[in-house]
Design an enzyme around this catalytic site. Structure first.
Site, PDB file in Angstrom:
ATOM      1  N   ASP A   1       4.327  -8.379  -6.764  1.00  0.00           N
ATOM      2  CA  ASP A   1       3.349  -9.456  -6.594  1.00  0.00           C
ATOM      3  C   ASP A   1       3.015 -10.017  -7.972  1.00  0.00           C
ATOM      4  OD1 ASP A   1       3.451  -8.270  -4.069  1.00  0.00           O
ATOM      5  OD2 ASP A   1       1.329  -8.628  -3.673  1.00  0.00           O
TER       6      ASP A   1
ATOM      7  N   LYS B   1       1.568 -16.272  -2.030  1.00  0.00           N
ATOM      8  CA  LYS B   1       0.349 -15.491  -1.813  1.00  0.00           C
ATOM      9  C   LYS B   1      -0.829 -16.227  -2.417  1.00  0.00           C
ATOM     10  CE  LYS B   1      -1.540 -10.981  -3.290  1.00  0.00           C
ATOM     11  NZ  LYS B   1      -1.233  -9.678  -3.894  1.00  0.00           N
TER      12      LYS B   1
ATOM     13  N   LYS C   1       1.235 -14.670   2.308  1.00  0.00           N
ATOM     14  CA  LYS C   1       0.285 -13.555   2.221  1.00  0.00           C
ATOM     15  C   LYS C   1      -1.067 -14.053   1.743  1.00  0.00           C
ATOM     16  CE  LYS C   1      -0.604  -9.193  -0.238  1.00  0.00           C
ATOM     17  NZ  LYS C   1      -0.094  -8.193  -1.215  1.00  0.00           N
TER      18      LYS C   1
END
Lengths: 476, 354
Positions: free
Chosen positions: B177, B254, B290
């Site tokens: 991430d 995300k 996400k």
């Protein structure tokens, strides 16, 4: 496995519908003088909900007399006192909003999501708004102590039964008039429940009278010699008949009639939100909206992209049980209206426009019509000129802003219009050129009690809502 | 039907067949968009040519989707799906191997009283905890996700960020991430952000492993690109950065780090879902989404699943393509799950506190 939404029905138990209702005259419910009744059905199931009285001309006369009698005291009340009643009514509507929302969805066929999230909040807001005006009429721009007109005869349609009642009754009472209101034949119940709310609020007898019936009752009301004001919302055809009846009398008249609004999408529009706006413009309330965006005018350079996105979005619309909280499109209000929609849609196909609807299963009983769009529509097609009053969108194209204005204005109607562009200057230029009473930009079908609403041309005259809405009920 | 919508973005000759963003074929698809990423000017023109976002309309749509009423069987399905999509997260300075191991145990068996509960998708930790998490999770199938690239601020030199990433990948992270350089994005240096994402994606390749194949040992780590939408502020920026990241090869986009005041919101997530939908229509490349931070209740999680369902559809309703970055959400889902199966409300003492 797929994410199928399980049925989520709102409970019917919150509303107690009596097997029969009388006319609400002078604070009391009473049967029609000749005992005639008619049935009101739920358009989603054809189930008979109740029997209501069919008012005779003599009942209309009795109601007008009651309103006349109540007028003297009601109009003499200080504005602040009238406001108290209106505030009380607004609060009771809020308290009983779930019950009224369920009732409205049952009698009208509209999805509970809309009656709960749009109709009822707007109804309460309208009473709150005009309650606020009642003691400030001196400051409304009509001079000191503007006087009411007297008795108002009000005839409302079936598409927003309670909301149209609020639009009529709230400004009338705030300005000191008394009213006789006739709800539509197919949707009388919420007005009768409103009569009960008037009693609950302790409103003096005769200030609000509700008479149910068909077109003949409405005709008797507007022709009654002792009313001072006629307010009508409904079809242009009936509006013209009313105008003829009222001509030559000193009755003040406001008409809010049909529409064939252009929803204009430019190539620089926020596409995803424009798609939502188009959907909300034509499929809100099954398209039973006089200001519905029933003509989509899309710039040719963005036509394919927009239509693909629109079709994709239409595939996610959920048609079905109005009481299911996940329903987007409910039932068509009556068999008669369904026949009218079907006839116009058939005409559209016969005239060569291309019909499209998403795969969509419709319930077996009740009155239903799938969300539909027509492409290849020209100004010459009936579906581009006549009000369909159903979930049917006609798509036309344009090349330049000037052409968009020309096509948008080329209609006998002029109630509303929508403009979708990210460019502020074009938005303002368009708004100044469009001949429509309400113009939305980058949104559609947004209502607020503070904003005046009304039409140009065959969409009627007079304004409802806002400060302008007071004028229709004042002797100015 | 969908590909014509995409013409604005890329002139495709044929309707694209869906390929996963982490698959081998994705690179070829991105090459078809090479003209828009050829230089700074082209990229800027492309991003600024995307349709604008009307904030009022976007928020209204997200709110309307939030009114969907998900009951009984649909709710049970949604709860289990949401559990399986959680990146169970601990990103604290105070993290210890003990804390991480406890979280891993919970991720494998979220409900100690009910072994039918699905496991979560991944455990999300800082890079130095990757090895611990990897060991604790073993062959459970729960992934290890590691934040990287000087998370959460991203304020470090590129070589440091790449080293951070390689380190996490070498320690066994299945997913990375990363955070973008918001400073570069906000000052209009789009190419810099683009190149940085590409470089991090390359750093996700596992030394000695086959790159860009199925997930798991030996393959490249999947890359999630965090925008920190709370700092980018405008919806137009969110749409642009979504396309930018997807063009650069993001496997997931995300919303947030969870470390700033405004994290995932329904409108921002809806907008990213729409960008993913349009990117898929244009290229055929499937990218995941996400939302992270601030999603604490079952009710909220279900609203997000409804948005996915009605914007992207079934294909995205799996942990491969949608994740929740969350920590406290799991316990609320478990309590609601217990309520559905037993008919009684449970309490916080009937779920584990880690």
């Amino acid at each position: 496995m797929t994410f199928d939404y399980a049925p989520a029905p709102e409970s019917r138990a919150v509303v107690d519908i009596a097997p029969s209702y009388g006319l609400f005259i002078d604070g009391e419910f009473a049967p029609a003088c000749d005992g005639k009744v008619f049935k009101t059905v739920s358009p989603s199931s054809e189930e008979v909900l109740s029997e209501v009285a069919q008012a005779h001309a003599d009942d209309v006369d009795r109601a007008v007399k009651a309103a006349r009698k109540a007028f003297e005291k009601w109009s003499a009340l200080p504005g602040a006192e009238r406001a108290k009643y209106l505030f009380r009514i607004a609060r009771i509507i809020q308290e009983r909003s779930r019950e009224l929302a369920v009732l409205e969805s049952l009698d009208n066929g509209k999805p509970i999501r809309e009656s709960r999230d749009a109709d009822l909040p707007l109804v309460a807001a309208h009473f709150f708004y005009y309650a606020g005006w009642a003691d400030k009429l001196d400051h409304a721009g009509y001079g000191q102590n503007p006087r009411p007109l007297g008795v108002a005869g009000q005839v409302i349609p079936w598409n927003f039964p309670l909301l149209m009642l609020a639009w009529k009754i709230a400004p009338a009472l705030a300005t000191g008039n008394t009213v006789v209101l006739k709800p539509a034949e197919t949707t009388p119940l919420s007005a009768l429940f409103f009569a009960d709310i008037c009693r609950q609020a302790g409103l003096p007898k005769g200030v609000v009278n509700i008479i149910t019936g068909d077109g003949s009752t409405g005709a008797a009301l507007v022709a009654h010699p002792d009313i001072n004001k006629v307010a009508f919302t409904g079809s242009t055809e009936v509006g013209k008949a009313i105008a003829r009846t009222v001509a030559g009398t000193d009755k003040k008249l406001t008409l809010e009639l049909g529409g064939k609004a252009a929803n204009i999408v430019f190539d620089d529009a926020p596409i995803d939100q424009a798609v939502e706006g188009i959907v909300n413009g034509i499929f809100f309330n099954q398209g039973h909206v006089c200001c519905a965006g029933s003509r989509l005018l899309v710039q040719e350079s963005v036509q394919d992209e927009l239509l693909d996105a629109l079709k994709r979005r239409m595939q996610t619309l959920r048609v079905g049980d109005p009481l299911d909280k996940n329903t987007d499109i409910g039932a068509i209000n009556s068999a008669e209206q369904l026949a009218r929609i079907t006839a116009l849609v058939d005409a559209g196909e016969a005239e060569g426009a291309e019909r499209w609807a998403p795969a969509c299963e419709l319930p077996g009983s009740g009155y239903w019509f799938a969300p539909t769009l027509f492409t290849g529509v020209t100004q010459a097609h009936r579906i581009a000129r006549e009000e369909i009053f159903g979930p049917v969108l006609s798509v036309l194209t344009f090349r330049t802003p000037a052409e968009a204005v020309e096509k948008a204005n080329n209609t006998p109607y002029g109630l509303s219009a929508g403009i979708w562009t990210e460019k502020g200057s074009r938005m303002l230029w368009m708004a100044s050129k469009l001949r429509a009473g309400v113009i939305w930009s980058n949104t559609f079908n947004k209502f607020d009690p503070a904003s005046p609403f009304g039409g140009y041309k065959e969409s009627g005259f007079g304004r409802e809502g806002g400060r302008h809405g007071l004028e229709a009920y004042l002797n100015v | 039907m969908t590909w014509r919508y995409a013409r604005r973005y890329a002139p495709l000759v044929t309707m694209p067949i869906t390929v996963p963003a982490y698959g081998k074929e994705a690179a070829g698809r991105l090459a078809s968009m090479a003209d828009v990423t050829a230089d700074d000017g082209a990229l800027r023109r492309f991003l600024h040519g995307l349709p604008g976002v009307d904030a009022v309309g976007l928020e209204a749509r997200a709110a309307t989707l939030g009114t969907r009423s998900i009951k009984t069987t649909a709710k049970a399905y949604a709860i289990d799906l949401a559990i399986s999509m959680i990146d169970l997260t601990t990103l604290e300075g105070a993290d210890t191997p003990g804390k991480v191991r406890a979280l891993c145990a919970k991720g494998i068996h979220p409900d100690p009283t009910d072994r039918t509960s699905p496991k979560v998708a991944a455990i999300c930790v800082y890079p130095d905890m990757v090895a611990t998490a990897k060991e604790a999770l073993g062959d459970s199938g729960v992934h290890v996700a590691s934040v990287a690239t000087a998370f959460p601020a991203g304020r470090a030199a590129l070589p440091v960020k790449l080293a951070d990433t390689r380190d996490a990948v070498a320690a066994g992270a299945d997913e990375i991430d990363m955070v973008i350089d918001r400073g570069a994005f906000l000052s209009g240096r789009y190419m810099e952000v683009f190149e940085e994402i590409k470089a991090v994606k390359e750093a996700c390749a596992r030394p000695g492993g086959t790159s860009q194949t199925e997930s798991g040992g030996g393959s490249a780590a999947h890359l999630k690109v965090i925008f920190e939408t709370g700092e980018l502020q405008t919806y137009d920026n969110v749409r642009r950065v979504s396309w930018l990241a997807m063009l650069a090869g993001a496997d997931f986009i995300k919303t947030s780090t969870g470390k700033v005041a405004v994290n995932a919101t329904p409108p921002v997530t809806l907008l990213m879902l729409e960008a993913v939908r349009d990117f898929h229509a244009a290229t055929g490349v499937q990218v995941g989404v996400k939302p992270a931070g601030g999603i604490r209740t079952t009710k909220d999680a279900i609203k997000y699943l409804v948005m996915v369902n009605e914007t992207l559809g079934e294909r995205w309703l799996t942990a491969d393509w949608f994740r929740f970055g969350a920590s406290s959400l799991l316990n609320d889902l478990l309590m609601q799950r217990q309520k559905l199966s037993t008919g009684r409300y449970s309490g916080p003492d009937y779920v584990t506190v880690d």
